[in-house]
Enzyme design. Structure first.
Site, PDB file in Angstrom:
ATOM      1  N   MET A   1       0.835  -1.197   0.000  1.00  0.00           N
ATOM      2  CA  MET A   1       0.000   0.000   0.000  1.00  0.00           C
ATOM      3  C   MET A   1       0.875   1.253   0.000  1.00  0.00           C
ATOM      4  O   MET A   1       0.426   2.342   0.375  1.00  0.00           O
ATOM      5  CB  MET A   1      -0.943  -0.011   1.210  1.00  0.00           C
ATOM      6  CG  MET A   1      -1.866  -1.231   1.191  1.00  0.00           C
ATOM      7  SD  MET A   1      -3.392  -1.020   2.107  1.00  0.00           S
ATOM      8  CE  MET A   1      -2.746  -0.754   3.750  1.00  0.00           C
TER       9      MET A   1
ATOM     10  N   HIS B   1       9.077  -3.523   3.371  1.00  0.00           N
ATOM     11  CA  HIS B   1       8.701  -3.712   1.969  1.00  0.00           C
ATOM     12  C   HIS B   1       9.929  -4.026   1.113  1.00  0.00           C
ATOM     13  O   HIS B   1       9.891  -4.884   0.234  1.00  0.00           O
ATOM     14  CB  HIS B   1       8.055  -2.436   1.409  1.00  0.00           C
ATOM     15  CG  HIS B   1       6.811  -1.987   2.126  1.00  0.00           C
ATOM     16  ND1 HIS B   1       6.780  -0.853   2.895  1.00  0.00           N
ATOM     17  CD2 HIS B   1       5.563  -2.515   2.177  1.00  0.00           C
ATOM     18  CE1 HIS B   1       5.554  -0.692   3.394  1.00  0.00           C
ATOM     19  NE2 HIS B   1       4.804  -1.687   2.980  1.00  0.00           N
TER      20      HIS B   1
ATOM     21  N   GLY C   1       4.713 -10.324   4.216  1.00  0.00           N
ATOM     22  CA  GLY C   1       5.525 -10.208   5.427  1.00  0.00           C
ATOM     23  C   GLY C   1       4.917 -10.942   6.613  1.00  0.00           C
ATOM     24  O   GLY C   1       3.709 -10.912   6.817  1.00  0.00           O
TER      25      GLY C   1
HETATM   26  P1  AMP Z   1       1.433  -2.875   3.584  1.00  0.00           P
HETATM   27  O1  AMP Z   1       1.963  -1.902   2.596  1.00  0.00           O
HETATM   28  O2  AMP Z   1       1.486  -2.404   4.994  1.00  0.00           O
HETATM   29  O3  AMP Z   1       0.106  -3.460   3.174  1.00  0.00           O
HETATM   30  O4  AMP Z   1       2.441  -4.094   3.569  1.00  0.00           O
HETATM   31  C1  AMP Z   1       2.807  -4.715   2.363  1.00  0.00           C
HETATM   32  C2  AMP Z   1       3.561  -5.976   2.669  1.00  0.00           C
HETATM   33  O5  AMP Z   1       4.717  -5.659   3.445  1.00  0.00           O
HETATM   34  C3  AMP Z   1       2.732  -6.974   3.493  1.00  0.00           C
HETATM   35  O6  AMP Z   1       2.973  -8.282   3.008  1.00  0.00           O
HETATM   36  C4  AMP Z   1       3.301  -6.785   4.868  1.00  0.00           C
HETATM   37  O7  AMP Z   1       3.185  -7.953   5.671  1.00  0.00           O
HETATM   38  C5  AMP Z   1       4.754  -6.487   4.575  1.00  0.00           C
HETATM   39  N1  AMP Z   1       5.373  -5.807   5.701  1.00  0.00           N
HETATM   40  C6  AMP Z   1       4.893  -4.724   6.366  1.00  0.00           C
HETATM   41  N2  AMP Z   1       5.718  -4.400   7.398  1.00  0.00           N
HETATM   42  C7  AMP Z   1       6.722  -5.301   7.390  1.00  0.00           C
HETATM   43  C8  AMP Z   1       7.872  -5.522   8.204  1.00  0.00           C
HETATM   44  N3  AMP Z   1       8.170  -4.737   9.228  1.00  0.00           N
HETATM   45  N4  AMP Z   1       8.680  -6.560   7.898  1.00  0.00           N
HETATM   46  C9  AMP Z   1       8.402  -7.384   6.852  1.00  0.00           C
HETATM   47  N5  AMP Z   1       7.330  -7.231   6.037  1.00  0.00           N
HETATM   48  C10 AMP Z   1       6.504  -6.208   6.304  1.00  0.00           C
END
Ligand code: AMP
Length: 285
Positions: free
Chosen positions: A30, A37, A149
């Site tokens: 997102m 990410h 993640g």
């Molecule tokens: P988001 O943009 O928050 O929807 O996250 C996109 C992807 O990044 C999802 O698969 C999350 O699980 C992963 N993600 C977010 N924060 C972390 C983190 N601290 N470590 C590893 N992966 C992450």
């Protein structure tokens, strides 16, 4: 990086890779990119030939209008970080192309997986929004591998279940949680932790650390471990929404820690709702 905003556009951009049998990796995000990410992008870079990152703030997975309105967006910055980390193609559709007028289909994983933990607190509709948009992204991009993640452990389980139940031809890879040096799990929402809230946000990772230490020290009683973790959070005046010990496969409550156990925590710190988790082990080694 090629930036594509339409569904026909991304499909035709991927056609040469597909024809050449080059493996396509997808990293759904997102935006508001951080090292978490970027670690997914690097994993995709290593394991696949053509790395696609999607950037879409999915309205249907927000249960809180204020959270959606406050969600950080800076596409120029994201494009630059994505490029440096090795993204080949950025798919950034406007919401009206993902959800055109008359859109009326939902993909939902039902049952405990979406009703417990985050599902119990944000509502299962949060996960229905996630599974609907992820199904669309997997259909549009048809990646060989999609990267998620462990930070969002429940989301990763729900997506694995979705892919299994609907026979979607993709491998789901879950990458470790990336943390700040002091333990705080990286999150796009951390930038909204103001003043003392940044320090108080450590309540979550510290509680997980206490749970790890208790398990390593031989404690097997899940409610005793949860209690120690809760007390640790209260030191920083943070009240957990939940702190739960569950099985890592289906999130069933664990009473006695024997095998691998997921400890999941959620709490509101200031104006931000944070989640985190860790795996503890009940084995003797
Ligand atoms: P988001 O943009 O928050 O929807 O996250 C996109 C992807 O990044 C999802 O698969 C999350 O699980 C992963 N993600 C977010 N924060 C972390 C983190 N601290 N470590 C590893 N992966 C992450």
């Amino acid at each position: 990086v090629r930036i594509l905003r339409t569904i026909p556009g991304i499909r035709s951009a991927l056609r040469p890779a597909r024809r050449a049998d080059r493996a396509i990796g997808l990293v759904p995000t997102m935006g508001a990119l951080h090292e978490g990410h970027l670690s997914l992008i690097r994993a995709a870079r290593e394991e696949t030939h053509e790395v696609v990152m999607s950037l879409f703030v999915n309205p249907s997975q927000f249960d809180d209008a204020d959270d959606l309105a406050a969600y950080p967006q800076d596409e120029d910055r994201d494009v630059e970080l994505a490029r440096e980390a090795g993204v080949d193609i950025l798919f950034a559709p406007p919401p009206r192309l993902m959800y055109p007028p008359g859109f009326s289909t939902q993909v939902r994983v039902d049952g405990a997986l979406t009703e417990t933990l985050e599902g119990a607190h944000r509502g299962p509709e949060h996960f229905h929004g996630v599974t609907t948009v992820v199904t669309k992204l997997l259909n549009i991009i048809q990646p060989d591998v999609a990267f998620f993640g462990q930070k969002d452990a429940q989301q990763a389980l729900v997506i694995r279940k979705l892919v299994r139940d609907l026979d979607i031809d993709v491998r789901i890879e879950v990458c470790p949680t990336v943390r700040e040096a002091d333990g705080l799990a990286l999150s796009s929402r951390n930038g909204r932790l103001h003043g003392d809230d940044r320090r108080r946000a450590l309540a979550l990772s510290r509680a997980l650390k206490v749970a790890e230490e208790a398990a390593a020290g031989g404690e097997r009683d899940a409610s005793a471990i949860a209690h120690l973790a809760r007390v640790e959070m209260e030191q920083l005046q943070v009240e957990p929404e939940y702190i739960a010990l569950v099985t890592p496969e289906d999130l069933a409550p664990v009473h006695v820690v024997r095998g691998d156990t997921l400890v999941a925590v959620a709490a509101r710190v200031g104006e931000v709702r944070l989640i985190d988790n860790t795996l503890i082990s009940g084995s003797e080694d």
